[in-house]
Design a protein around this motif. Sequence first.
Motif, PDB file in Angstrom:
ATOM      1  N   SER A  11     -10.178 -18.184  36.397  1.00  0.00           N
ATOM      2  CA  SER A  11     -11.525 -18.801  35.510  1.00  0.00           C
ATOM      3  C   SER A  11     -11.577 -20.516  36.395  1.00  0.00           C
ATOM      4  CB  SER A  11     -10.865 -18.620  34.498  1.00  0.00           C
ATOM      5  OG  SER A  11      -9.284 -19.809  33.112  1.00  0.00           O
ATOM      6  N   GLN A  12     -10.471 -20.877  36.562  1.00  0.00           N
ATOM      7  CA  GLN A  12     -10.663 -22.097  37.146  1.00  0.00           C
ATOM      8  C   GLN A  12     -10.660 -22.106  38.618  1.00  0.00           C
ATOM      9  OE1 GLN A  12      -8.606 -24.399  34.752  1.00  0.00           O
ATOM     10  NE2 GLN A  12      -9.615 -22.723  33.636  1.00  0.00           N
ATOM     11  N   VAL A  13     -11.819 -21.019  39.444  1.00  0.00           N
ATOM     12  CA  VAL A  13     -11.454 -21.407  40.632  1.00  0.00           C
ATOM     13  C   VAL A  13     -12.512 -22.237  41.077  1.00  0.00           C
ATOM     14  CG1 VAL A  13     -12.331 -20.543  42.689  1.00  0.00           C
ATOM     15  CG2 VAL A  13     -10.870 -19.177  41.449  1.00  0.00           C
ATOM     16  N   GLY A  14     -12.680 -23.076  42.046  1.00  0.00           N
ATOM     17  CA  GLY A  14     -13.461 -24.219  41.979  1.00  0.00           C
ATOM     18  C   GLY A  14     -13.226 -25.282  41.363  1.00  0.00           C
ATOM     19  N   ILE A  15     -12.356 -26.115  40.634  1.00  0.00           N
ATOM     20  CA  ILE A  15     -12.140 -26.690  39.740  1.00  0.00           C
ATOM     21  C   ILE A  15     -11.310 -27.843  41.394  1.00  0.00           C
ATOM     22  CG2 ILE A  15     -10.431 -27.989  38.347  1.00  0.00           C
ATOM     23  CD1 ILE A  15     -11.202 -26.165  36.352  1.00  0.00           C
ATOM     24  N   LYS A  16     -11.687 -28.645  41.166  1.00  0.00           N
ATOM     25  CA  LYS A  16     -10.861 -29.300  42.714  1.00  0.00           C
ATOM     26  C   LYS A  16     -11.030 -31.019  42.478  1.00  0.00           C
ATOM     27  CE  LYS A  16     -14.557 -28.351  45.275  1.00  0.00           C
ATOM     28  NZ  LYS A  16     -15.650 -28.517  46.177  1.00  0.00           N
ATOM     29  N   GLU A  17     -10.252 -31.524  43.576  1.00  0.00           N
ATOM     30  CA  GLU A  17     -10.187 -33.461  42.986  1.00  0.00           C
ATOM     31  C   GLU A  17     -11.165 -33.931  43.251  1.00  0.00           C
ATOM     32  OE1 GLU A  17      -7.176 -34.471  45.513  1.00  0.00           O
ATOM     33  OE2 GLU A  17      -5.663 -32.737  44.889  1.00  0.00           O
ATOM     34  N   ASN A  24     -10.788 -35.872  37.764  1.00  0.00           N
ATOM     35  CA  ASN A  24     -11.420 -34.838  37.563  1.00  0.00           C
ATOM     36  C   ASN A  24     -10.307 -34.338  36.071  1.00  0.00           C
ATOM     37  OD1 ASN A  24     -12.239 -31.999  36.794  1.00  0.00           O
ATOM     38  ND2 ASN A  24     -11.988 -30.835  39.017  1.00  0.00           N
ATOM     39  N   PRO A  25     -11.598 -33.975  35.335  1.00  0.00           N
ATOM     40  CA  PRO A  25     -11.040 -34.158  34.059  1.00  0.00           C
ATOM     41  C   PRO A  25     -10.197 -32.415  34.048  1.00  0.00           C
ATOM     42  CG  PRO A  25     -12.816 -34.558  33.821  1.00  0.00           C
ATOM     43  CD  PRO A  25     -12.747 -34.679  34.643  1.00  0.00           C
ATOM     44  N   GLU A  26     -10.296 -31.772  34.572  1.00  0.00           N
ATOM     45  CA  GLU A  26      -9.665 -30.391  34.558  1.00  0.00           C
ATOM     46  C   GLU A  26      -8.709 -30.789  35.232  1.00  0.00           C
ATOM     47  OE1 GLU A  26     -11.569 -27.740  33.086  1.00  0.00           O
ATOM     48  OE2 GLU A  26     -12.797 -28.927  31.939  1.00  0.00           O
ATOM     49  N   VAL A  27      -8.776 -30.992  36.607  1.00  0.00           N
ATOM     50  CA  VAL A  27      -6.925 -31.472  36.465  1.00  0.00           C
ATOM     51  C   VAL A  27      -6.046 -31.998  36.001  1.00  0.00           C
ATOM     52  CG1 VAL A  27      -5.881 -31.870  39.030  1.00  0.00           C
ATOM     53  CG2 VAL A  27      -8.492 -31.341  39.601  1.00  0.00           C
ATOM     54  N   ASP A  37       1.356 -37.154  31.573  1.00  0.00           N
ATOM     55  CA  ASP A  37      -0.219 -38.548  31.886  1.00  0.00           C
ATOM     56  C   ASP A  37      -0.550 -38.253  32.810  1.00  0.00           C
ATOM     57  OD1 ASP A  37      -1.418 -40.200  30.949  1.00  0.00           O
ATOM     58  OD2 ASP A  37       0.306 -41.468  31.116  1.00  0.00           O
ATOM     59  N   GLY A  38      -1.307 -37.095  32.521  1.00  0.00           N
ATOM     60  CA  GLY A  38      -2.234 -36.988  33.376  1.00  0.00           C
ATOM     61  C   GLY A  38      -3.127 -37.869  34.457  1.00  0.00           C
ATOM     62  N   ALA A  39      -3.432 -39.609  33.244  1.00  0.00           N
ATOM     63  CA  ALA A  39      -4.381 -40.736  33.722  1.00  0.00           C
ATOM     64  C   ALA A  39      -3.011 -41.301  34.119  1.00  0.00           C
ATOM     65  CB  ALA A  39      -4.603 -41.159  32.624  1.00  0.00           C
ATOM     66  N   ALA A  40      -1.836 -41.545  34.174  1.00  0.00           N
ATOM     67  CA  ALA A  40      -0.800 -42.036  34.808  1.00  0.00           C
ATOM     68  C   ALA A  40      -1.147 -41.405  36.153  1.00  0.00           C
ATOM     69  CB  ALA A  40      -0.060 -42.009  34.130  1.00  0.00           C
ATOM     70  N   LEU A  41      -0.631 -39.526  36.574  1.00  0.00           N
ATOM     71  CA  LEU A  41      -1.065 -39.601  37.734  1.00  0.00           C
ATOM     72  C   LEU A  41      -2.089 -38.828  38.276  1.00  0.00           C
ATOM     73  CD1 LEU A  41       1.828 -36.209  35.599  1.00  0.00           C
ATOM     74  CD2 LEU A  41       2.114 -37.908  37.032  1.00  0.00           C
ATOM     75  N   LYS A  42      -2.792 -38.536  37.721  1.00  0.00           N
ATOM     76  CA  LYS A  42      -3.860 -38.680  38.689  1.00  0.00           C
ATOM     77  C   LYS A  42      -4.853 -37.650  39.319  1.00  0.00           C
ATOM     78  CE  LYS A  42      -5.427 -43.306  38.337  1.00  0.00           C
ATOM     79  NZ  LYS A  42      -6.467 -43.587  37.559  1.00  0.00           N
ATOM     80  N   ASP A  43      -5.265 -37.972  39.350  1.00  0.00           N
ATOM     81  CA  ASP A  43      -5.701 -36.091  39.957  1.00  0.00           C
ATOM     82  C   ASP A  43      -5.131 -36.066  41.783  1.00  0.00           C
ATOM     83  OD1 ASP A  43      -7.850 -37.185  41.765  1.00  0.00           O
ATOM     84  OD2 ASP A  43      -9.177 -35.746  40.918  1.00  0.00           O
ATOM     85  N   GLU A  44      -4.892 -36.904  42.452  1.00  0.00           N
ATOM     86  CA  GLU A  44      -4.727 -36.755  43.188  1.00  0.00           C
ATOM     87  C   GLU A  44      -2.628 -37.076  43.770  1.00  0.00           C
ATOM     88  OE1 GLU A  44      -5.979 -39.302  42.984  1.00  0.00           O
ATOM     89  OE2 GLU A  44      -8.231 -39.102  44.127  1.00  0.00           O
ATOM     90  N   ASN A 121      -5.806 -27.133  49.432  1.00  0.00           N
ATOM     91  CA  ASN A 121      -7.348 -28.061  49.990  1.00  0.00           C
ATOM     92  C   ASN A 121      -7.604 -28.602  49.420  1.00  0.00           C
ATOM     93  OD1 ASN A 121      -7.889 -28.332  52.555  1.00  0.00           O
ATOM     94  ND2 ASN A 121      -9.848 -27.149  52.485  1.00  0.00           N
ATOM     95  N   ASN A 122      -6.766 -29.417  48.085  1.00  0.00           N
ATOM     96  CA  ASN A 122      -7.607 -30.302  46.391  1.00  0.00           C
ATOM     97  C   ASN A 122      -8.283 -29.697  45.862  1.00  0.00           C
ATOM     98  OD1 ASN A 122      -5.630 -32.103  47.994  1.00  0.00           O
ATOM     99  ND2 ASN A 122      -7.626 -32.763  49.187  1.00  0.00           N
TER     100      ASN A 122
END
Length: 140
Positions: A11-17, A24-27, A37-44, A121-122
């Motif tokens: 269901s999550q396939v295609g979600i990417k940085e 990306n809020p989904e990541v 804390d996702g905001a502190a960690l970042k999607d990278e 691949n992110n």
Amino acid sequence: MNTKIINIALSQVGIKEVSGTQDNPEVLKYFNELGFDGAALKDETAWCSAFVNWVAKEANLQYSKKLNARSWLEVGTEVTKPEKGDVVVFWRDSKKSWKGHVAFFIRETQNWIYVLGGNQNNQVKISAYPKNRLLGYRRL
């Protein structure tokens, strides 16, 4: 085969940085819903383990609660003949390094293990990894 894990992960396939300063809020939800804390960690930030944790938690199964891939070597039961949905842990850089990658088993060929995971691949997708990088299979 654990169809619940596979269905949640698919269901999550295609979600990417998102490259650049946006995330990306989904990541970020993979981190946030695990208490990081996702905001502190970042999607990278390396997020393969966050993704596997999130999927396992959504499936009401045991999960590592850690962001390092190799933490999954201590979760579930070790198996030698994997089934679709089992956790696969690979080494990265060197076998002795702390670095790794974790994802869900899909299938294997003579030289490759196909896994469904995050930060491949992110993004969330199915990718092939060399069998010689395998550290272990775990069943949740």
